[in-house]
Design an enzyme around this catalytic site. Structure first.
Site, PDB file in Angstrom:
ATOM      1  N   TYR A  37       7.214 -40.631 -20.977  1.00 43.92           N
ATOM      2  CA  TYR A  37       6.587 -40.087 -19.774  1.00 43.92           C
ATOM      3  C   TYR A  37       7.023 -38.657 -19.476  1.00 43.92           C
ATOM      4  O   TYR A  37       6.511 -38.021 -18.560  1.00 43.92           O
ATOM      5  CB  TYR A  37       6.861 -40.996 -18.569  1.00 43.92           C
ATOM      6  CG  TYR A  37       8.306 -41.394 -18.388  1.00 43.92           C
ATOM      7  CD1 TYR A  37       9.234 -40.555 -17.774  1.00 43.92           C
ATOM      8  CD2 TYR A  37       8.738 -42.633 -18.835  1.00 43.92           C
ATOM      9  CE1 TYR A  37      10.541 -40.935 -17.616  1.00 43.92           C
ATOM     10  CE2 TYR A  37      10.059 -43.027 -18.674  1.00 43.92           C
ATOM     11  CZ  TYR A  37      10.961 -42.172 -18.063  1.00 43.92           C
ATOM     12  OH  TYR A  37      12.276 -42.556 -17.913  1.00 43.92           O
TER      13      TYR A  37
ATOM     14  N   GLU B 241      25.712 -48.656 -16.936  1.00 41.91           N
ATOM     15  CA  GLU B 241      25.013 -47.426 -16.571  1.00 41.91           C
ATOM     16  C   GLU B 241      25.467 -46.870 -15.217  1.00 41.91           C
ATOM     17  O   GLU B 241      24.978 -45.810 -14.814  1.00 41.91           O
ATOM     18  CB  GLU B 241      23.503 -47.670 -16.574  1.00 41.91           C
ATOM     19  CG  GLU B 241      22.959 -47.982 -17.962  1.00 41.91           C
ATOM     20  CD  GLU B 241      21.446 -48.053 -18.014  1.00 41.91           C
ATOM     21  OE1 GLU B 241      20.804 -47.852 -16.959  1.00 41.91           O
ATOM     22  OE2 GLU B 241      20.896 -48.311 -19.108  1.00 41.91           O
TER      23      GLU B 241
ATOM     24  N   VAL C 296      29.492 -50.325 -30.843  1.00 36.46           N
ATOM     25  CA  VAL C 296      29.033 -51.641 -30.410  1.00 36.46           C
ATOM     26  C   VAL C 296      27.705 -51.915 -31.103  1.00 36.46           C
ATOM     27  O   VAL C 296      26.682 -51.307 -30.772  1.00 36.46           O
ATOM     28  CB  VAL C 296      28.893 -51.708 -28.882  1.00 36.46           C
ATOM     29  CG1 VAL C 296      28.345 -53.067 -28.445  1.00 36.46           C
ATOM     30  CG2 VAL C 296      30.247 -51.454 -28.222  1.00 36.46           C
TER      31      VAL C 296
ATOM     32  N   GLU D 244      26.631 -38.686 -18.224  1.00 30.41           N
ATOM     33  CA  GLU D 244      25.659 -38.549 -17.139  1.00 30.41           C
ATOM     34  C   GLU D 244      26.240 -39.115 -15.842  1.00 30.41           C
ATOM     35  O   GLU D 244      26.974 -40.102 -15.867  1.00 30.41           O
ATOM     36  CB  GLU D 244      24.368 -39.298 -17.480  1.00 30.41           C
ATOM     37  CG  GLU D 244      23.640 -38.775 -18.700  1.00 30.41           C
ATOM     38  CD  GLU D 244      22.489 -39.678 -19.089  1.00 30.41           C
ATOM     39  OE1 GLU D 244      21.787 -40.165 -18.172  1.00 30.41           O
ATOM     40  OE2 GLU D 244      22.298 -39.917 -20.289  1.00 30.41           O
TER      41      GLU D 244
END
Length: 527
Positions: free
Chosen positions: A360, A323, A125, A240
């Site tokens: 982070y 997601e 994509v 995941e």
């Protein structure tokens, strides 16, 4: 007199025509992306220049071994070279299929019997940067696999033509039959993958697993390595799947509406005050990423399952449904290769689908980014080559030749090495001016490669940082300074010898105390 003028006119026309023909051939066979400061970068990964002053020979093995000279030169090139993405160049490159396939080596990809017996499918994509899309395709290409390209309806005409040319030139590459106008974090992104999956199921290729990619991904394994690891899944899926935090629950607990916004994406789903009903069929929502490696049995099941279709409809007004869609379905009891809801979270570090470095978490879970950050995600730099290849993941994100062209070329070289492709060359030559091409130079480069640092980095994880630095310092002192005429000394155009101080860490990433020394070498190169 008249005859002489006519003759001169014909001669000039002939020279003009010949010049135009030469320009066209150069554009077709060796498409270049123009750069500033007299340097260009071509689709095959080489660097050249026009000022005749210096020659940079980047050795990817040296970059992999964290040789300070090679990493320093890579940093110098990163600062000096700015890549202008040129979709028209890829259109020209692919306009003659025979020339394109031959020049890029698509017809000579070596494939083992084990690979032929385990074909793979890809859903790509993409929406921009055609040269990068072609390089991704080239890196994952095998003649027995099958590839679906979905380009955005909003993509530029040149990008669409480039994608269409790729599909025209390669028989196992095709354009998705239904194209979406993809919006960030919207159901259209998930639909783009679903369109490709539907087409791939109708393909004559009986693929075993399907993998989805975007335009800033790149493989870390060869096709053969990937097949070997996929066989060990025994039909299970790789993606995941984690329990959502309270903050992420808001993504699917309230209805979202696609609205115009005054920043980067222009249109994104915006949360409303309207709460959503519970998911259908008692589905428990898990979250993950948009990236997946799914078995054929799982995809066939989802494509015919009313549970999956109802869940897709329910997800239409959520934020970033790609997601949670796959991460939740893989937890549904009874699906092929399902993961029990009671099992532990599968984070991005456990799932091998994509290696992403978040700023982070740098310094805790992985070393610092040596490229640039975009929305908290690292766009990798050349000094991360070793870390990327050794971490164990199958693909990584993000890569951008405008941020670091050396890293992508070195990854290409390492993958070629693994595939043992005909015509494999151990070095990339980055040249400003005339490159060395003599037999002696090639032999010197070969000997130089053999002599490069082979420090046992990965065997020293239990040793203290101070001891590692001391060992690395001693090793580099012996290697670099034992002979003043050693080729490990970097000689600049004015005959100045640059003798970098020790800056080779025994970790996959140089520590901050070392980085300024690499950067000093890079600055000297840049001057």
């Amino acid at each position: 007199m008249t005859r002489r003028c006519v003759h001169q006119a014909r001669h000039r026309c002939f020279l003009l025509s010949l010049s135009l023909l030469a320009v066209c051939l150069l554009k077709l066979v060796h498409v270049k992306v123009t750069l500033r400061d007299g340097i260009y970068y071509d689709v095959a990964g080489g660097f050249s220049g026009t000022d005749g002053a210096q020659a940079y020979d980047i050795n990817c093995t040296g970059v992999y071994e964290l040789d300070p000279v090679e990493v320093g030169k890579a940093l110098a090139i990163k600062r000096k070279v700015t890549v202008n993405v040129d979709d028209d160049g890829t259109v020209a490159l692919t306009s003659d299929c025979q020339t394109f396939v031959t020049a890029r080596g698509y017809g000579g990809v070596p494939v083992s019997e084990a690979e032929r017996g385990f074909p793979l499918a890809y859903s790509m994509v993409v929406h921009k940067n055609a040269p990068m899309v072609e390089r991704i395709l080239h890196a994952i290409y095998a003649p027995h696999n099958v590839y679906c390209i979905h380009y955005d309806q909003k993509s530029s005409p040149a990008f669409r033509r480039a994608a269409q040319n790729l599909a025209r030139c390669l028989p196992n590459v095709f354009i998705a039959s239904k194209l979406e106008s993809v919006e960030y974090a919207h159901i259209s992104r998930l639909n783009a993958d679903l369109n490709c999956l539907s087409d791939l199921l109708r393909s004559e290729v009986k693929w075993r697993y399907v993998i989805n990619l975007c335009g800033q991904d790149f493989p870390l394994k060869s096709n053969g390595e990937l097949v070997s690891e996929l066989k060990q899944l025994n039909g299970s899926n790789m993606l995941e799947s984690s329990r959502p935090s309270k903050l992420k629950r808001r993504r699917f607990s309230f209805r979202h509406e696609l609205k115009n916004v005054p920043y980067e994406y222009r249109r994104i789903p915006v949360k409303t005050a309207a709460p959503k009903d519970a998911p259908p069929h008692g589905i428990e929502v898990f979250i993950g990423s948009a990236y997946f490696v799914l078995s054929r049995n799982f995809v066939e099941h989802v494509s015919s399952s009313w549970v999956a279709k109802d869940f897709l409809a329910w997800s239409a007004d959520t934020y970033s449904p790609d997601e949670h869609f796959w991460a939740s379905l893989v937890r549904v009891p009874g699906v092929p290769g399902h993961v029990a809801r009671s099992e532990a979270d599968i984070s991005d570090l456990r799932s091998k689908t994509r290696l992403v470095k978040w700023n982070y978490l740098e310094g805790n879970l992985y070393p610092a980014c040596t490229g640039e950050h975009m929305r908290s995600v690292c766009i990798y730099g050349a000094a991360e080559l070793r870390w990327l290849l050794n971490y164990g993941h199958w693909f990584a994100n993000k890569f951008d030749p405008r941020v670091d062209p050396v890293l992508i070329r070195c990854l290409e070289e390492k993958l070629m090495e693994k595939r043992k492709a005909p015509g494999y060359s151990p070095n990339i030559n980055i040249t400003i001016g005339c490159a060395k091409t003599t037999q002696q130079t090639q032999q010197d480069e070969k000997e130089d490669t053999i002599q490069r640092m082979k420090f046992p980095v990965d065997l020293l994880a239990g040793v203290s940082q101070a001891e590692l630095e001391r060992l690395a310092h001693n090793y580099m002192e012996d290697l670099l300074y034992s002979n003043p005429d050693s080729p490990e000394h970097l000689v600049l155009s004015d005959s100045t010898q640059v003798r970098p101080t020790c800056c080779t860490s025994a970790l996959p990433q140089p520590p901050p105390s070392c980085l300024h020394r690499i950067q000093r070498t890079a600055r000297l190169l840049h001057q």
